[in-house]
Design a protein around this motif. Structure first.
Motif, short mmCIF file in Angstrom:
data_model
loop_
_atom_site.label_atom_id
_atom_site.label_comp_id
_atom_site.label_asym_id
_atom_site.label_seq_id
_atom_site.Cartn_x
_atom_site.Cartn_y
_atom_site.Cartn_z
N MET A 1 1.74 6.87 -6.68
CA MET A 1 0.69 7.82 -7.04
C MET A 1 1.14 9.26 -6.80
O MET A 1 0.87 10.15 -7.59
N GLN A 2 1.84 9.49 -5.69
CA GLN A 2 2.35 10.83 -5.41
C GLN A 2 3.35 11.27 -6.46
O GLN A 2 3.31 12.42 -6.92
N HIS B 1 2.37 1.78 -3.41
CA HIS B 1 1.35 2.31 -4.33
C HIS B 1 1.11 3.80 -4.07
O HIS B 1 1.03 4.58 -5.01
N GLU B 2 1.03 4.19 -2.81
CA GLU B 2 0.82 5.60 -2.48
C GLU B 2 1.99 6.46 -2.95
O GLU B 2 1.79 7.55 -3.48
N LYS C 1 0.83 -1.19 0.00
CA LYS C 1 0.00 0.00 0.00
C LYS C 1 0.87 1.25 0.00
O LYS C 1 0.63 2.19 -0.74
N SER C 2 1.92 1.26 0.81
CA SER C 2 2.81 2.39 0.87
C SER C 2 3.49 2.62 -0.47
O SER C 2 3.62 3.75 -0.93
#
Length: 75
Positions: free
Chosen positions: A31-32, A27-28, A24-25
């Motif tokens: 995205m950033q 992916h985040e 998840k991290s």
């Protein structure tokens, strides 16, 4: 089984929760980075448009002012 053995077994078990958090991290972060890249491209496009509309000297002044603003936002 003693309490010590039970806790030892638990601590060595694979932790799927941590793997999910890592994914998840990641992916985040991706995205950033994509969002920042889109902003950079839009910024360049705006500066090019400003030069076409305003002329070179006024566009340079605008770019310098926008860079100061950009730096303040980036820190």
């Amino acid at each position: 089984m003693s309490h010590h053995n039970a806790s030892l077994t638990f601590s060595h078990a694979p932790n799927k929760h941590n793997a999910a958090l890592s994914e998840k991290s990641l992916h985040e972060i991706q995205m950033q980075l994509m969002n920042k890249q889109e902003l950079r491209l839009r910024y360049i496009q705006l500066m090019n448009d400003a030069q076409k509309i305003l002329g070179r000297d006024e566009a340079i002044d605008l770019i310098k002012e926008s860079e100061v603003i950009w730096e303040k936002l980036s820190t």
